[in-house]
Motif scaffolding. Structure first.
Motif, PDB file in Angstrom:
ATOM      1  N   ASP A 178      18.050   0.697 -18.101  1.00 11.08           N
ATOM      2  CA  ASP A 178      18.951   1.417 -17.292  1.00 11.08           C
ATOM      3  C   ASP A 178      18.220   1.940 -15.785  1.00 11.08           C
ATOM      4  OD1 ASP A 178      16.995   2.982 -18.719  1.00 11.08           O
ATOM      5  OD2 ASP A 178      18.359   4.597 -19.350  1.00 11.08           O
ATOM      6  N   ARG A 179      16.949   1.647 -15.632  1.00  9.58           N
ATOM      7  CA  ARG A 179      16.116   1.766 -14.551  1.00  9.58           C
ATOM      8  C   ARG A 179      16.084   0.072 -14.063  1.00  9.58           C
ATOM      9  NH1 ARG A 179      13.246   6.505 -14.010  1.00  9.58           N
ATOM     10  NH2 ARG A 179      14.673   7.999 -14.971  1.00  9.58           N
ATOM     11  N   ILE A 180      16.775  -0.035 -12.992  1.00  8.60           N
ATOM     12  CA  ILE A 180      16.908  -1.320 -12.266  1.00  8.60           C
ATOM     13  C   ILE A 180      16.003  -1.136 -11.009  1.00  8.60           C
ATOM     14  CG2 ILE A 180      18.062  -3.204 -11.639  1.00  8.60           C
ATOM     15  CD1 ILE A 180      20.172  -2.545 -13.633  1.00  8.60           C
ATOM     16  N   ILE A 181      15.034  -2.057 -10.774  1.00  7.36           N
ATOM     17  CA  ILE A 181      14.272  -1.809  -9.492  1.00  7.36           C
ATOM     18  C   ILE A 181      14.144  -2.957  -8.622  1.00  7.36           C
ATOM     19  CG2 ILE A 181      12.016  -0.941  -8.488  1.00  7.36           C
ATOM     20  CD1 ILE A 181      11.601   0.710 -10.744  1.00  7.36           C
ATOM     21  N   PHE A 182      14.331  -2.997  -7.454  1.00  7.08           N
ATOM     22  CA  PHE A 182      14.408  -3.966  -6.351  1.00  7.08           C
ATOM     23  C   PHE A 182      12.898  -4.175  -6.159  1.00  7.08           C
ATOM     24  CE2 PHE A 182      14.516  -5.524  -1.884  1.00  7.08           C
ATOM     25  CZ  PHE A 182      14.696  -6.862  -2.223  1.00  7.08           C
ATOM     26  N   VAL A 183      12.296  -5.177  -6.191  1.00  5.71           N
ATOM     27  CA  VAL A 183      10.726  -5.548  -5.846  1.00  5.71           C
ATOM     28  C   VAL A 183      10.809  -6.520  -4.784  1.00  5.71           C
ATOM     29  CG1 VAL A 183       8.625  -6.282  -6.579  1.00  5.71           C
ATOM     30  CG2 VAL A 183      10.175  -4.976  -8.207  1.00  5.71           C
ATOM     31  N   PRO A 184      10.875  -5.879  -3.672  1.00  2.06           N
ATOM     32  CA  PRO A 184      10.855  -6.845  -2.299  1.00  2.06           C
ATOM     33  C   PRO A 184       9.655  -7.091  -1.892  1.00  2.06           C
ATOM     34  CG  PRO A 184      10.651  -4.600  -1.551  1.00  2.06           C
ATOM     35  CD  PRO A 184      10.818  -4.502  -3.058  1.00  2.06           C
ATOM     36  N   PRO A 185       9.596  -8.204  -0.905  1.00  6.09           N
ATOM     37  CA  PRO A 185       8.311  -8.812  -0.468  1.00  6.09           C
ATOM     38  C   PRO A 185       7.493  -7.353   0.354  1.00  6.09           C
ATOM     39  CG  PRO A 185      10.035 -10.253   0.334  1.00  6.09           C
ATOM     40  CD  PRO A 185      10.402  -9.078  -0.510  1.00  6.09           C
ATOM     41  N   PRO A 186       6.289  -7.516   0.135  1.00 11.35           N
ATOM     42  CA  PRO A 186       5.338  -6.204   0.558  1.00 11.35           C
ATOM     43  C   PRO A 186       5.602  -6.233   2.138  1.00 11.35           C
ATOM     44  CG  PRO A 186       3.969  -8.340   0.346  1.00 11.35           C
ATOM     45  CD  PRO A 186       5.247  -8.672  -0.192  1.00 11.35           C
ATOM     46  N   ASP A 187       5.795  -4.845   2.512  1.00 11.36           N
ATOM     47  CA  ASP A 187       5.799  -4.419   3.909  1.00 11.36           C
ATOM     48  C   ASP A 187       4.306  -4.451   4.479  1.00 11.36           C
ATOM     49  OD1 ASP A 187       4.093  -2.434   3.124  1.00 11.36           O
ATOM     50  OD2 ASP A 187       5.870  -1.155   3.195  1.00 11.36           O
ATOM     51  N   ASP A 188       4.168  -4.331   5.896  1.00 10.53           N
ATOM     52  CA  ASP A 188       2.635  -4.463   6.563  1.00 10.53           C
ATOM     53  C   ASP A 188       1.653  -3.798   6.060  1.00 10.53           C
ATOM     54  OD1 ASP A 188       4.305  -6.481   8.116  1.00 10.53           O
ATOM     55  OD2 ASP A 188       4.245  -5.199   9.952  1.00 10.53           O
ATOM     56  N   GLU A 189       1.751  -2.800   5.608  1.00 12.30           N
ATOM     57  CA  GLU A 189       0.783  -1.738   5.164  1.00 12.30           C
ATOM     58  C   GLU A 189       0.475  -2.394   3.642  1.00 12.30           C
ATOM     59  OE1 GLU A 189       1.658   2.161   4.878  1.00 12.30           O
ATOM     60  OE2 GLU A 189       1.904   2.620   7.117  1.00 12.30           O
ATOM     61  N   SER A 190       1.340  -2.828   2.968  1.00 14.30           N
ATOM     62  CA  SER A 190       1.331  -3.284   1.636  1.00 14.30           C
ATOM     63  C   SER A 190       0.334  -4.676   1.928  1.00 14.30           C
ATOM     64  CB  SER A 190       2.269  -3.478   0.836  1.00 14.30           C
ATOM     65  OG  SER A 190       3.033  -2.487   0.617  1.00 14.30           O
ATOM     66  N   LYS A 191       0.734  -5.609   2.737  1.00 18.12           N
ATOM     67  CA  LYS A 191       0.137  -6.854   3.088  1.00 18.12           C
ATOM     68  C   LYS A 191      -1.337  -6.659   3.289  1.00 18.12           C
ATOM     69  CE  LYS A 191       4.063  -9.274   4.624  1.00 18.12           C
ATOM     70  NZ  LYS A 191       4.849  -9.716   5.825  1.00 18.12           N
ATOM     71  N   ILE A 192      -1.708  -5.279   4.049  1.00 20.13           N
ATOM     72  CA  ILE A 192      -3.206  -5.333   4.486  1.00 20.13           C
ATOM     73  C   ILE A 192      -4.026  -4.747   3.350  1.00 20.13           C
ATOM     74  CG2 ILE A 192      -4.591  -3.825   5.775  1.00 20.13           C
ATOM     75  CD1 ILE A 192      -2.557  -3.635   7.965  1.00 20.13           C
ATOM     76  N   GLU A 193      -3.067  -3.979   2.265  1.00 19.38           N
ATOM     77  CA  GLU A 193      -3.777  -3.678   0.941  1.00 19.38           C
ATOM     78  C   GLU A 193      -3.987  -4.990   0.211  1.00 19.38           C
ATOM     79  OE1 GLU A 193      -2.290  -0.393  -1.155  1.00 19.38           O
ATOM     80  OE2 GLU A 193      -1.115   0.508   0.515  1.00 19.38           O
ATOM     81  N   ILE A 194      -3.153  -5.702   0.015  1.00 19.67           N
ATOM     82  CA  ILE A 194      -3.207  -6.997  -0.755  1.00 19.67           C
ATOM     83  C   ILE A 194      -4.395  -7.847  -0.228  1.00 19.67           C
ATOM     84  CG2 ILE A 194      -2.157  -9.161  -1.524  1.00 19.67           C
ATOM     85  CD1 ILE A 194       0.704  -7.571  -1.432  1.00 19.67           C
ATOM     86  N   LEU A 195      -4.498  -8.029   1.302  1.00 21.47           N
ATOM     87  CA  LEU A 195      -5.321  -9.031   1.687  1.00 21.47           C
ATOM     88  C   LEU A 195      -6.816  -8.391   1.476  1.00 21.47           C
ATOM     89  CD1 LEU A 195      -4.299  -9.988   5.150  1.00 21.47           C
ATOM     90  CD2 LEU A 195      -5.168 -11.357   3.510  1.00 21.47           C
ATOM     91  N   LYS A 196      -6.804  -7.184   1.566  1.00 28.62           N
ATOM     92  CA  LYS A 196      -8.157  -6.526   1.400  1.00 28.62           C
ATOM     93  C   LYS A 196      -8.686  -6.692  -0.127  1.00 28.62           C
ATOM     94  CE  LYS A 196      -7.990  -2.920   4.751  1.00 28.62           C
ATOM     95  NZ  LYS A 196      -7.832  -1.370   5.154  1.00 28.62           N
ATOM     96  N   LEU A 197      -7.668  -6.580  -1.119  1.00 30.15           N
ATOM     97  CA  LEU A 197      -7.987  -6.625  -2.445  1.00 30.15           C
ATOM     98  C   LEU A 197      -8.543  -8.169  -2.795  1.00 30.15           C
ATOM     99  CD1 LEU A 197      -5.268  -4.637  -3.931  1.00 30.15           C
ATOM    100  CD2 LEU A 197      -7.812  -4.301  -4.219  1.00 30.15           C
ATOM    101  N   LYS A 198      -7.758  -9.145  -2.220  1.00 34.67           N
ATOM    102  CA  LYS A 198      -7.717 -10.420  -2.544  1.00 34.67           C
ATOM    103  C   LYS A 198      -9.010 -11.042  -1.749  1.00 34.67           C
ATOM    104  CE  LYS A 198      -3.713 -11.144  -4.575  1.00 34.67           C
ATOM    105  NZ  LYS A 198      -3.721 -11.790  -5.845  1.00 34.67           N
ATOM    106  N   LEU A 199      -9.421 -10.696  -0.806  1.00 38.15           N
ATOM    107  CA  LEU A 199     -10.815 -11.059   0.027  1.00 38.15           C
ATOM    108  C   LEU A 199     -11.937 -10.246  -0.327  1.00 38.15           C
ATOM    109  CD1 LEU A 199      -9.206 -11.213   3.610  1.00 38.15           C
ATOM    110  CD2 LEU A 199      -9.817 -13.165   2.067  1.00 38.15           C
ATOM    111  N   LYS A 200     -11.690  -9.246  -1.358  1.00 35.76           N
ATOM    112  CA  LYS A 200     -12.790  -8.347  -1.561  1.00 35.76           C
ATOM    113  C   LYS A 200     -14.306  -9.131  -2.243  1.00 35.76           C
ATOM    114  CE  LYS A 200     -13.582  -4.008  -4.281  1.00 35.76           C
ATOM    115  NZ  LYS A 200     -12.880  -3.317  -5.334  1.00 35.76           N
ATOM    116  N   GLU A 201     -13.975  -9.992  -2.994  1.00 34.60           N
ATOM    117  CA  GLU A 201     -15.239 -10.752  -3.604  1.00 34.60           C
ATOM    118  C   GLU A 201     -15.643 -12.034  -2.814  1.00 34.60           C
ATOM    119  OE1 GLU A 201     -16.891  -9.302  -5.898  1.00 34.60           O
ATOM    120  OE2 GLU A 201     -15.341  -7.613  -6.156  1.00 34.60           O
ATOM    121  N   LYS A 202     -14.778 -12.225  -1.640  1.00 32.34           N
ATOM    122  CA  LYS A 202     -15.015 -13.623  -0.907  1.00 32.34           C
ATOM    123  C   LYS A 202     -16.007 -13.511   0.195  1.00 32.34           C
ATOM    124  CE  LYS A 202     -10.804 -15.586  -2.579  1.00 32.34           C
ATOM    125  NZ  LYS A 202     -10.372 -14.521  -3.580  1.00 32.34           N
TER     126      LYS A 202
END
Length: 430
Positions: free
Chosen positions: A316-340
């Protein structure tokens, strides 16, 4: 061991009618491939002197299977079975022989009898064919096969603020205030359907949800459920729900849920409809007690999902998961590059080149950048850190994977949106 075998051979030659000594020799060599021919001769010789020797006949049947004499194996096993002399190991061999001869019905029937007698006699090949492991293996093994305890949480997920908020309201808050919810007759758990383009973190957020509340996590794949034999798919689905019910709080994640819950009107075969009906019964049937279970379904094609799944009390809860916005992309990039190994990155400069990128596209971009660095390092022998320039160049080489999805989704949002289900897609496209 060779000395013992040689001594037994000499004893057999000296006393050929002594079936006990010959049987000792057979037991010694039966599992050694070097003595295959000798084993065959010794078994036949023993049966000449003692034609009713049950152990020798069972070993001969097993030897027939091992040497690919399937017809002889089946005939001898059936003879022993009729006399009530077939050992459990020989019965397993009979099931495998039937399976090799493509007699699936008999193979399955015999194999079930073997496992009823001794669950430790399971066979990987037959289990893969008949998917019976869930029924017969000990509960501890079954549970460990499905259950996980993720160590990650929402802090490990970049962006997705709306999705996190919905999950917080749906599962985390109820778990923190069980007594309050119980006073209003409200159960903890329920169904949450995530939809959107591929690669945007639907699986990741489901796993993080389980970690956030220290709950068990079950990642259900189609292979865990679908079965070639009628009735087994429904049974597999029920068994997985039973595991979840026995280990609450639990988050059950079902990816590509449209493959299990496709529109029944689109299905030609009744078997597919039966799976959907079983699924619906597990979600909110009279005998289904899903208190403490959060069922998260994910799909890239919500328009193919049967409307019955969207009824209140189910998903009964349906949520659209869009591509990340700019702020989210920065967060993702930081997380992905953390150990590199990286230089100081100008994240804003990088994301200017990531229009329509999903989380998976960001992963791909980083991989391209790493590959270019590895090529240089192999030439120079000196590893260099990843720079802003490397990431920008990689972004220019990688095309976003979400564009095709939005082309299709836009048509549904514009022309098949009477219920308003796809309003979030239209908002995103604006």
């Amino acid at each position: 061991m060779k000395e013992e075998i040689d001594e037994l051979l000499q004893a057999v030659k000296a006393s050929p009618e002594n079936t006990y000594i010959r049987l000792l020799l057979i037991r010694k060599i039966k599992d050694n491939k070097e003595y295959t021919e000798l084993l065959s001769g010794q078994l036949n010789e023993l049966l000449k002197h003692d034609p009713n020797n049950k152990e020798a006949k069972n070993l001969l049947a097993q030897h027939y299977y091992a040497t690919n004499k399937l017809s002889a194996c089946i005939i001898l096993c059936e003879e022993l079975q009729d006399k009530g002399q077939l050992s459990p190991k020989s019965k397993l061999v009979l099931a495998k022989a039937y399976f090799s001869e493509k007699d699936m019905a008999k193979a399955k029937e015999i194999y079930e009898e073997v496992l009823d007698y001794d669950p430790d006699l399971f066979d990987d090949e037959l289990d893969d064919a008949f998917r019976m492991k869930l029924d017969y293996l000990e509960d501890e093994y079954t549970d460990s096969h499905f259950l996980q305890k993720p160590k990650m949480g929402f802090a490990d997920v970049g962006g997705m603020a709306k999705v996190k908020k919905e999950i917080d309201l749906k599962i985390i808050k109820p778990l923190e205030h069980k007594e309050l919810y119980a006073q209003y007759g409200k159960k903890v758990g329920g169904g949450l359907l995530l939809y959107g383009p591929p690669g945007c973190g639907k699986t990741f957020i489901a796993k993080a949800t389980a970690g956030e509340i220290d709950a068990n996590f079950i990642n259900v794949s189609l292979n865990d459920i679908l079965d070639m034999f009628i009735g087994n798919s429904e049974k597999n689905l029920h068994d997985i729900f039973e595991i979840a019910r026995a280990h609450t709080p639990c988050v059950m994640f079902i990816d590509e849920i449209d493959a299990l819950g496709a529109k029944r009107s689109d299905l030609r075969q009744s078997a597919g409809k039966n799976i959907i009906n079983q699924f619906l019964a597990e979600l909110d049937g009279l005998e289904a007690n899903n208190d403490g279970i959060l069922i998260i379904g994910a799909t890239n094609t919500p328009w193919h999902l049967d409307s019955a799944f969207r009824r209140p009390g189910r998903f009964d809860r349906i949520i659209f998961v869009p591509p990340p916005d700019d702020e989210s992309k920065i967060e993702i990039l930081k997380l992905k590059l953390k150990e590199k190994p990286v230089e100081k990155i100008d994240y804003k400069a990088v994301i200017k080149h990531t229009k329509d990128y999903s989380g998976a596209d960001i992963d791909a971009m980083i991989d391209i950048a790493i590959e270019s660095k590895l090529e240089k390092a192999m030439e120079t022998g000196i590893p260099e850190p990843i720079s802003t320039k490397d990431l920008v160049a990689a972004a220019k080489n990688h095309k976003p994977s979400t564009v095709d999805w939005f082309t299709t989704a836009k048509n549904y949002a514009l022309f098949a949106n009477q219920s308003g289900l796809y309003n979030d897609i239209l908002k995103y496209l604006k």
